[in-house]
Design an enzyme around this catalytic site. Sequence first.
Site, PDB file in Angstrom:
ATOM      1  N   ASP A   7       0.872  -1.173   0.000  1.00 56.22           N
ATOM      2  CA  ASP A   7       0.000   0.000   0.000  1.00 56.22           C
ATOM      3  C   ASP A   7       0.912   1.227   0.000  1.00 56.22           C
ATOM      4  O   ASP A   7       2.144   1.101  -0.174  1.00 56.22           O
ATOM      5  CB  ASP A   7      -1.012  -0.035   1.161  1.00 56.22           C
ATOM      6  CG  ASP A   7      -0.402   0.267   2.518  1.00 56.22           C
ATOM      7  OD1 ASP A   7       0.849   0.412   2.614  1.00 56.22           O
ATOM      8  OD2 ASP A   7      -1.151   0.341   3.506  1.00 56.22           O
ATOM      9  N   CYS A  64       3.395  -2.720   3.959  1.00 55.21           N
ATOM     10  CA  CYS A  64       2.491  -1.615   4.307  1.00 55.21           C
ATOM     11  C   CYS A  64       3.226  -0.765   5.328  1.00 55.21           C
ATOM     12  O   CYS A  64       4.453  -0.835   5.416  1.00 55.21           O
ATOM     13  CB  CYS A  64       1.133  -2.127   4.782  1.00 55.21           C
ATOM     14  SG  CYS A  64       1.117  -3.122   6.273  1.00 55.21           S
ATOM     15  N   THR A  66       3.264  -0.902   8.655  1.00 55.14           N
ATOM     16  CA  THR A  66       3.872  -1.732   9.705  1.00 55.14           C
ATOM     17  C   THR A  66       4.139  -3.169   9.266  1.00 55.14           C
ATOM     18  O   THR A  66       4.840  -3.900   9.967  1.00 55.14           O
ATOM     19  CB  THR A  66       2.911  -1.816  10.907  1.00 55.14           C
ATOM     20  OG1 THR A  66       1.668  -2.368  10.430  1.00 55.14           O
ATOM     21  CG2 THR A  66       2.662  -0.457  11.539  1.00 55.14           C
ATOM     22  N   HIS A  97      11.708 -22.454  10.061  1.00 55.39           N
ATOM     23  CA  HIS A  97      10.798 -23.155  10.980  1.00 55.39           C
ATOM     24  C   HIS A  97       9.335 -23.095  10.581  1.00 55.39           C
ATOM     25  O   HIS A  97       8.587 -24.025  10.840  1.00 55.39           O
ATOM     26  CB  HIS A  97      10.953 -22.588  12.404  1.00 55.39           C
ATOM     27  CG  HIS A  97      12.215 -23.035  13.066  1.00 55.39           C
ATOM     28  ND1 HIS A  97      12.458 -22.844  14.411  1.00 55.39           N
ATOM     29  CD2 HIS A  97      13.312 -23.662  12.575  1.00 55.39           C
ATOM     30  CE1 HIS A  97      13.642 -23.342  14.722  1.00 55.39           C
ATOM     31  NE2 HIS A  97      14.191 -23.830  13.618  1.00 55.39           N
ATOM     32  N   HIS A 132       9.315 -29.452  12.206  1.00 50.28           N
ATOM     33  CA  HIS A 132       8.602 -28.221  11.845  1.00 50.28           C
ATOM     34  C   HIS A 132       7.463 -28.499  10.863  1.00 50.28           C
ATOM     35  O   HIS A 132       6.469 -27.772  10.853  1.00 50.28           O
ATOM     36  CB  HIS A 132       9.579 -27.185  11.300  1.00 50.28           C
ATOM     37  CG  HIS A 132      10.662 -26.858  12.275  1.00 50.28           C
ATOM     38  ND1 HIS A 132      10.410 -26.245  13.479  1.00 50.28           N
ATOM     39  CD2 HIS A 132      11.988 -27.130  12.259  1.00 50.28           C
ATOM     40  CE1 HIS A 132      11.533 -26.116  14.162  1.00 50.28           C
ATOM     41  NE2 HIS A 132      12.511 -26.653  13.438  1.00 50.28           N
TER      42      HIS A 132
END
Length: 147
Positions: A7, A64, A66, A97, A132
Amino acid sequence: MIALGADHGGVLIKDAIKKYLDSEKIAYKDFGTFDEESIDYAPIAAQVAHSIINGEAERGILCCGTGIGMSIAANKVKGIRASVCTNAFCAEMTRRHNNSNILCLGGRVIDEKQAVELAKIYIETEFEGGRHQRRIDEIAAIERGEL
Ligand code: RB5
């Protein structure tokens, strides 16, 4: 192929990552956005996530402000394991992992150099499998409503 999306809060670090991919001749598809005009992140996250699930892309990178909104949106798509990473250790470990298939970065959290560093680590690091894989299978069981 790497699917890219951003964004307005992440477009500058996406463009820095694109330059890196160009320099390494790594194939990508850019789902936008292409400028800093305000745009909602969820539809872009959806396009990148679907491109992975339908096999068009192997992995994605979503940017974006954050990285969080993108990750929340992308993780709504079944089969997506989107990870917000702010440092090299997390970018490496989420591949090793979690077999993460989308890296989410924040353009208001890290700078362009850091974004390229995390993208490079993410692209180059392989999943370890073993115990995993069992844990990832358990995540898929949650999606099926079995856990
Ligand atoms: C846009 O202002 C901002 O909310 C968005 O880029 C993102 O950080 C959301 O998680």
